[in-house]
Design a protein around this motif. Sequence first.
Motif: not given
Length: 681
Positions: A137, A167, A140-141, A147-149, A145, A170, A151-152
């Motif tokens: 997360a 992605v 992604l942040a 709301d990374p949690q 990106i 990342a 989108r995982l």
Amino acid sequence: MSMPDNAKSLVVEELVVEIAGERPVRPVDSLSFEVAAGQTMALLGESGCGKSMTALAMMRLLPTAGRICAGRVRLGELDVLAQSEAQMRAVRGGRLGMIFQEPSTSLNPVMTVFAQIGEVLSRHRALSGEAARKEAARLLAAVGIPDPQARLDDYPFQFSGGMKQRVMIAMALAGEPDMLIADEPTTALDVTLQAQVLDLLLRLQRERGMGIMLITHDLGVVARMAHQVGVMYAGQLVETGPRDAFFATPLHPYSRKLFAAVPSADRRGGALETLPGIVPPLDRAFAGCRFAERCPVVMSHCASVEPQWHVRDGQRVRCHLYADGGAVCEDTPSVSAAASTSSRECDEAPAGGRLEVDGLRVHFPVRKGVFKRVVGQVKAVDGVSLKLQPGKTLALVGESGCGKTTAGKAILQLIEPTAGKVQLDGATQNGRRGRALRALRRQVQMVFQDPFASLNPRMRVGDIIAEGMKALGVSGEAGARHAQIDRLLERVGLSPAMRERFPHEFSGGQRQRIALARALAVSPRVIICDEPTSALDVSVQAQILNLMRDLQRAEGIAYLFITHNIAVVDFLAHEVAVMYLGRIVEYGSTESVLRQPRHPYTRMLLDAVLTTEADGPDTVGDVPDAPGELPSPLNPPDGCHFHPRCALADARCRSGYPGPTFLGAGGYVHCFRVSEAETGA
């Protein structure tokens, strides 16, 4: 404890790569360069020069038939080529990371984003469970990106092209690499996403002291990213040097030709410089300079004597022109430049078709549940009005996902419009079927973005071109069709002998010429061009743009040119329509829209454009990211669709959609902030 900088530097010495076959190919031949820690080395050149094969060799990811014949690749004290495959699993994705060119094919479509990042974290950093999820997360942040949690747990298809590329970044950074190899990381991205991704890489480089080897054919990307530049041609480096020196004075004739092929406003009305021929096949031995066959300043001994390296003010160049302290001479006038003079002096082009689009809408229903009830509408195109004049080019620009391609297909009735009217020379085209629809297809043709996907791989080129002619009743006799196909191939710069070849036997630029020949075969009056140059090298792009301009002058063809390349728009287009979330937000002449943009979205697009005068990598952070992502057309924002990303938005913008403010000469803009006083109305 962090490693010293020299432990993170990448050194390539006399690297030789060979692909086995009936005639072995050497895509990389005696290549040497160094990428220092915290620095970016840009590898520049046309397709087929060996750039990507160099990267795959460094990662030990060559195709089955490929092998490294000679040379060394060292990352600090680590001899990469001496590692076993088991040892390389710790190096690859760990100390050496890579961003591949096409994220859609590099990400596993059946695994969530967390599963794919988690693999890297598990292997290279021994993280698992909640610790791995927390770190994924954070990554992604870090790449922007939201709301990374949440989108995982999404799959790659649920991300836009720019998000998928983030992605990939990342994943490449998850192993905390000392060196990152980025192979065309922004080729298919819009100008806004390209600027965001490049500035993200530069910021992460500064934070981590990471070296980057950047592979690209975009001189604007090189100007923004590189500390050092290497120009590659036919498997060898022909010029290296610091970024500023290279852009101030490119030394090798090949480098100069690449610069001359870049479209710009000051070349409007003339022809772009083009390179004759193609990169030579690498399945033969070279006696002299590999560029000699295409060089405008070739000398008698260039083809027989291999040039040596020469040093000029910190730049190194492999060229006979610099032997014994000599200086490069001016390029001779190109064939294309001479051709452009004659084309400007030709008679006035015959009239083409006048295409008018009024209130075009394309809404796709969203169905859910067992009974597939309609629960919403994706408003891909939402009230677009356009006018194409004979012999003129209208450019349709905007970010990916704004509805440009859908609009083009709806005009051609490849997608049935939900509402609106399409007229050709006053005749309504909507709802046509059978013979009436074939009449439209004869007058309006389309050149698709990916020529390889749009050409039937099982058909020969001659049959591909003839197919449309037969279907639409053009050149009815077989002999007449045969002669017409030969003339078309010559007209687009190909040999009639190529008619018996299959699409896979051609380069990307040649396939795009075939697609253009197929469109021209039925003598259309309008051609819709969907990103026809997006994946082409600058030299091949120049050939296609010159060809399209000359055909327009000779035939009076009207073009609807769908693109996100503003430099191409500036060179080719007469008018520009800026599209955002299914609607036109600004419309006018190329000069007015690009020189005096009125809509904040147009200004955002233009601010993100990279040119050869772009600020270098040490200015990272000076250009802010575009605020937010393009909203979903399934649920567009209330009021002005752009207001969530607009710094000038006020209460009016959030409550109602602005009507058109007319600017004169047929131009208009949809923005509350453009007052009558500002427009001179």
